[in-house]
Design a protein around this motif. Structure first.
Motif, PDB file in Angstrom:
ATOM      1  N   ILE B  50       3.811  -5.074  10.449  1.00 24.50           N
ATOM      2  CA  ILE B  50       4.403  -4.952   9.112  1.00 24.50           C
ATOM      3  C   ILE B  50       3.691  -3.768   8.464  1.00 24.50           C
ATOM      4  CG2 ILE B  50       4.941  -6.111   6.946  1.00 24.50           C
ATOM      5  CD1 ILE B  50       6.047  -7.565   9.452  1.00 24.50           C
ATOM      6  N   PHE B  51       4.426  -2.699   8.210  1.00 23.69           N
ATOM      7  CA  PHE B  51       3.812  -1.421   7.810  1.00 23.69           C
ATOM      8  C   PHE B  51       4.125  -1.163   6.335  1.00 23.69           C
ATOM      9  CE2 PHE B  51       2.148   2.617   9.706  1.00 23.69           C
ATOM     10  CZ  PHE B  51       2.035   3.314   8.510  1.00 23.69           C
ATOM     11  N   PHE B  52       3.073  -1.262   5.498  1.00 16.97           N
ATOM     12  CA  PHE B  52       3.235  -1.022   4.057  1.00 16.97           C
ATOM     13  C   PHE B  52       2.979   0.449   3.759  1.00 16.97           C
ATOM     14  CE2 PHE B  52       2.102  -5.513   4.430  1.00 16.97           C
ATOM     15  CZ  PHE B  52       3.073  -6.112   3.641  1.00 16.97           C
ATOM     16  N   THR B  53       3.952   1.098   3.141  1.00 19.95           N
ATOM     17  CA  THR B  53       3.839   2.537   2.903  1.00 19.95           C
ATOM     18  C   THR B  53       4.454   2.900   1.557  1.00 19.95           C
ATOM     19  OG1 THR B  53       4.350   4.735   3.815  1.00 19.95           O
ATOM     20  CG2 THR B  53       6.034   3.029   4.067  1.00 19.95           C
ATOM     21  N   CYS B  54       4.080   4.074   1.050  1.00 16.06           N
ATOM     22  CA  CYS B  54       4.706   4.627  -0.158  1.00 16.06           C
ATOM     23  C   CYS B  54       5.495   5.859   0.241  1.00 16.06           C
ATOM     24  CB  CYS B  54       3.654   5.063  -1.173  1.00 16.06           C
ATOM     25  SG  CYS B  54       2.587   3.761  -1.778  1.00 16.06           S
ATOM     26  N   ASP B  55       6.778   5.831   0.016  1.00 15.22           N
ATOM     27  CA  ASP B  55       7.574   7.034   0.237  1.00 15.22           C
ATOM     28  C   ASP B  55       7.079   8.137  -0.696  1.00 15.22           C
ATOM     29  OD1 ASP B  55       9.987   8.536   1.143  1.00 15.22           O
ATOM     30  OD2 ASP B  55      10.458   8.415  -0.999  1.00 15.22           O
ATOM     31  N   PRO B 132       0.262   5.819  19.343  1.00 16.39           N
ATOM     32  CA  PRO B 132       0.983   7.077  19.606  1.00 16.39           C
ATOM     33  C   PRO B 132       2.112   6.942  20.627  1.00 16.39           C
ATOM     34  CG  PRO B 132      -1.256   7.122  20.516  1.00 16.39           C
ATOM     35  CD  PRO B 132      -1.156   5.888  19.672  1.00 16.39           C
ATOM     36  N   ARG B 133       2.078   5.874  21.438  1.00 20.69           N
ATOM     37  CA  ARG B 133       3.194   5.687  22.379  1.00 20.69           C
ATOM     38  C   ARG B 133       4.394   5.026  21.701  1.00 20.69           C
ATOM     39  NH1 ARG B 133       1.399   2.970  27.746  1.00 20.69           N
ATOM     40  NH2 ARG B 133       0.280   1.568  26.337  1.00 20.69           N
ATOM     41  N   MET B 134       4.219   4.673  20.431  1.00 20.65           N
ATOM     42  CA  MET B 134       5.304   4.056  19.639  1.00 20.65           C
ATOM     43  C   MET B 134       5.875   2.836  20.379  1.00 20.65           C
ATOM     44  SD  MET B 134       5.428   5.803  16.848  1.00 20.65           S
ATOM     45  CE  MET B 134       4.229   7.104  16.518  1.00 20.65           C
ATOM     46  N   ASP B 135       4.963   2.047  20.922  1.00 19.23           N
ATOM     47  CA  ASP B 135       5.384   0.894  21.724  1.00 19.23           C
ATOM     48  C   ASP B 135       5.290  -0.428  20.959  1.00 19.23           C
ATOM     49  OD1 ASP B 135       2.670   1.121  21.596  1.00 19.23           O
ATOM     50  OD2 ASP B 135       2.295   0.866  23.741  1.00 19.23           O
ATOM     51  N   VAL B 136       4.940  -0.371  19.674  1.00 24.41           N
ATOM     52  CA  VAL B 136       4.942  -1.594  18.857  1.00 24.41           C
ATOM     53  C   VAL B 136       5.923  -1.398  17.701  1.00 24.41           C
ATOM     54  CG1 VAL B 136       3.550  -3.248  17.588  1.00 24.41           C
ATOM     55  CG2 VAL B 136       2.477  -1.861  19.393  1.00 24.41           C
ATOM     56  N   PRO B 137       7.050  -2.113  17.707  1.00 29.04           N
ATOM     57  CA  PRO B 137       8.028  -1.941  16.629  1.00 29.04           C
ATOM     58  C   PRO B 137       7.434  -2.343  15.277  1.00 29.04           C
ATOM     59  CG  PRO B 137       8.887  -3.351  18.383  1.00 29.04           C
ATOM     60  CD  PRO B 137       7.448  -3.113  18.693  1.00 29.04           C
ATOM     61  N   ILE B 138       7.871  -1.644  14.240  1.00 30.41           N
ATOM     62  CA  ILE B 138       7.348  -1.927  12.913  1.00 30.41           C
ATOM     63  C   ILE B 138       8.435  -2.485  12.001  1.00 30.41           C
ATOM     64  CG2 ILE B 138       5.769   0.040  13.231  1.00 30.41           C
ATOM     65  CD1 ILE B 138       7.261   1.474  10.938  1.00 30.41           C
ATOM     66  N   VAL B 139       7.995  -3.131  10.937  1.00 31.58           N
ATOM     67  CA  VAL B 139       8.864  -3.457   9.807  1.00 31.58           C
ATOM     68  C   VAL B 139       8.334  -2.649   8.630  1.00 31.58           C
ATOM     69  CG1 VAL B 139       9.643  -5.236   8.189  1.00 31.58           C
ATOM     70  CG2 VAL B 139       9.384  -5.783  10.626  1.00 31.58           C
ATOM     71  N   PRO B 140       9.028  -1.556   8.262  1.00 34.47           N
ATOM     72  CA  PRO B 140       8.524  -0.740   7.159  1.00 34.47           C
ATOM     73  C   PRO B 140       8.826  -1.385   5.805  1.00 34.47           C
ATOM     74  CG  PRO B 140      10.512   0.261   8.095  1.00 34.47           C
ATOM     75  CD  PRO B 140      10.250  -0.996   8.878  1.00 34.47           C
ATOM     76  N   ALA B 177       0.765  -8.093  13.134  1.00 32.54           N
ATOM     77  CA  ALA B 177      -0.340  -7.469  12.401  1.00 32.54           C
ATOM     78  C   ALA B 177       0.240  -6.621  11.284  1.00 32.54           C
ATOM     79  CB  ALA B 177      -1.201  -6.620  13.334  1.00 32.54           C
ATOM     80  N   ALA B 178      -0.620  -6.274  10.317  1.00 36.27           N
ATOM     81  CA  ALA B 178      -0.165  -5.484   9.169  1.00 36.27           C
ATOM     82  C   ALA B 178      -0.926  -4.167   9.120  1.00 36.27           C
ATOM     83  CB  ALA B 178      -0.372  -6.263   7.877  1.00 36.27           C
ATOM     84  N   MET B 247      -0.897  -5.580   1.919  1.00 36.55           N
ATOM     85  CA  MET B 247      -1.364  -5.927   3.271  1.00 36.55           C
ATOM     86  C   MET B 247      -2.328  -7.113   3.217  1.00 36.55           C
ATOM     87  SD  MET B 247      -4.329  -5.388   5.275  1.00 36.55           S
ATOM     88  CE  MET B 247      -5.137  -3.892   4.751  1.00 36.55           C
ATOM     89  N   LEU B 248      -3.218  -7.124   2.207  1.00 35.72           N
ATOM     90  CA  LEU B 248      -4.180  -8.223   2.089  1.00 35.72           C
ATOM     91  C   LEU B 248      -3.495  -9.521   1.672  1.00 35.72           C
ATOM     92  CD1 LEU B 248      -7.125  -6.193   0.532  1.00 35.72           C
ATOM     93  CD2 LEU B 248      -7.045  -7.204   2.826  1.00 35.72           C
ATOM     94  N   GLY B 249      -2.403  -9.403   0.926  1.00 39.46           N
ATOM     95  CA  GLY B 249      -1.620 -10.587   0.611  1.00 39.46           C
ATOM     96  C   GLY B 249      -1.033 -11.210   1.859  1.00 39.46           C
ATOM     97  N   LEU B 250      -0.742 -10.382   2.843  1.00 37.30           N
ATOM     98  CA  LEU B 250      -0.184 -10.866   4.106  1.00 37.30           C
ATOM     99  C   LEU B 250      -1.284 -11.379   5.036  1.00 37.30           C
ATOM    100  CD1 LEU B 250       2.534  -8.953   6.143  1.00 37.30           C
ATOM    101  CD2 LEU B 250       0.937 -10.529   7.166  1.00 37.30           C
ATOM    102  N   VAL B 251      -2.354 -10.595   5.146  1.00 34.07           N
ATOM    103  CA  VAL B 251      -3.383 -10.896   6.161  1.00 34.07           C
ATOM    104  C   VAL B 251      -4.323 -12.007   5.702  1.00 34.07           C
ATOM    105  CG1 VAL B 251      -5.422  -9.914   7.286  1.00 34.07           C
ATOM    106  CG2 VAL B 251      -3.294  -8.621   7.233  1.00 34.07           C
ATOM    107  N   GLY B 252      -4.585 -12.075   4.387  1.00 36.01           N
ATOM    108  CA  GLY B 252      -5.537 -13.060   3.875  1.00 36.01           C
ATOM    109  C   GLY B 252      -6.796 -12.381   3.382  1.00 36.01           C
ATOM    110  N   HIS B 253      -7.729 -13.168   2.908  1.00 35.32           N
ATOM    111  CA  HIS B 253      -8.855 -12.623   2.159  1.00 35.32           C
ATOM    112  C   HIS B 253     -10.182 -12.682   2.896  1.00 35.32           C
ATOM    113  CE1 HIS B 253      -6.671 -13.071  -1.964  1.00 35.32           C
ATOM    114  NE2 HIS B 253      -5.952 -12.412  -1.069  1.00 35.32           N
TER     115      HIS B 253
END
Lengths: 91, 281
Positions: B50-55, B132-140, B177-178, B247-253
């Motif tokens: 799960i990839f958190f980003t800012c456009d 770098p092999r882009m072998d793990v799909p993401i959810v942007p 993972a996030a 990301m921390l809301g997803l992963v925990g504290h």
């Protein structure tokens, strides 16, 4: 006209190589073709590379710096930085 | 249920890949720091990120500026904004992305859906170093951290927690993972840039404070202190911190397994284990 017209030019600069070329070849013509249209004040400030003035008019700094990054309107990144900092220098 | 296995937070400075490729003085440090995050992710063995980003004013500017949006295309190329960087096609876990978006909306989060787009450097630079092999799909997950008004830190954290709830409620045994991408204090092109660059770090003390709170696992305090006023004071790109908070809301504290700043850049590299739901910190 809102400062959006200036911001949009800066946004397009990143994504349109042909606009970058036009701004190098015939800047005033390229800017006058912009939609929505630029105000005369915005147009003059852009042509002069006066990013301090554009900043004071409310232009978005992240977008504005793209003019320096792509070396347009007489700017490069050092010139851009000097002019933006000068516009806010006390005194 | 899907298992949340941990996360990482990294910067995305567009000059870093070139610095490493050319072997410039900073290259060894960048290799070490991105290497630590990449190793952590590899050890977590995620099926999805799960990839958190800012456009950065690339996907969202003219038509609409969503506060949150989730990319649901099957894949997307990039980077759109730095053609001199290596081009990638980033795989997207489209079905999972659609499910997460729908469940976010059902849970009261008005999250948009992006169906066709190009990624910009905040996604491709981290992935260049991490997978770098882009072998793990993401959810942007796009968080509007740059164009005021920004979402509140509490809302970003809650969105991360909502995604966690969605994932842990799913059937199957996927490992998730996030990733968070961005700085804590950063000015780009504004009056607070340094004399020698088009960027600056207006509030290094805030970046230190963020690092201390993360290190101590005091995420609730971080959320409380990361007001829009504070983020604005820390620079016109300091809202990128919101990706870390989500990301921390997803992963925990749980405290991070590793966290280290590059103070001169106002950013850090961090690695989190799975921490369980958020505590009171």
């Amino acid at each position: 006209m809102s400062i959006y017209a200036v911001n949009k030019i800066c946004y397009r600069v990143v994504h349109e190589p042909e606009l970058r070329q036009a701004l190098s070849d015939a800047p005033e013509q390229a800017l006058r073709a912009a939609t929505p249209p630029l105000s005369e004040e915005e147009l003059r400030a852009l042509l002069a590379g006066d990013v301090g003035r554009l900043s004071k008019l409310g232009a978005n700094h992240f977008l504005l710096h793209q003019l320096g990054r792509f070396r347009l309107l007489g700017l490069d990144l050092p010139t851009y930085a000097e002019r933006i900092r000068a516009a806010y220098r006390p005194g | 249920m899907a298992e949340i296995v941990g996360g990482v937070g990294v910067p995305h400075t567009p000059h870093f890949p070139g610095i490493v490729d050319r072997g410039e003085p900073l290259a060894a440090e960048l290799r070490r720091l991105y290497g630590a995050a990449a190793r952590h992710l590899r050890d977590l063995a995620p099926d999805f990120l799960i990839f958190f980003t800012c456009d950065h004013y690339n996907i969202f500017f003219v038509e609409s500026v969503p506060i949150f949006s989730i990319g649901v295309a099957p894949s997307a190329p990039g980077p759109s904004d730095y053609r001199e960087l290596q081009a990638y096609t980033v795989p997207i876990a489209s079905g999972l992305a659609r499910h997460i978006q729908a469940e976010a909306v059902r849970g009261g989060f008005d999250v948009g859906m992006s169906q066709e787009f190009e990624f910009d450097h905040p996604v491709t630079v981290p992935l260049h170093f991490l997978t770098p092999r882009m072998d793990v799909p993401i959810v942007p997950v796009f968080v509007n951290g740059l164009i005021p008004p920004l979402p509140s830190a509490a809302r970003c954290h809650a969105l991360g927690a909502r995604i966690r709830e969605t994932l842990t409620g799913m059937r199957g045994s996927a490992r998730v993972a996030a990733v968070a991408s961005g700085s804590f204090s950063l000015e780009i092109g504004g009056p607070r840039i340094s004399a020698t660059s088009h960027t600056g770090v207006p509030d290094p003390d805030w970046a230190d404070r963020v690092l201390d709170l993360m290190r101590a696992g005091k995420v609730a305090t971080l959320v409380a202190e990361a007001s829009e006023e504070q983020l604005t004071h820390a620079g016109n790109a300091a809202g990128e911190l919101l990706t870390w908070i989500a990301m921390l809301g997803l992963v925990g504290h749980a405290p991070p397994a590793f966290i280290e700043a590059q103070r001169e850049f106002g950013h850090a590299f961090g690695c989190w284990p799975a921490g369980g739901p958020g505590g009171t910190g």
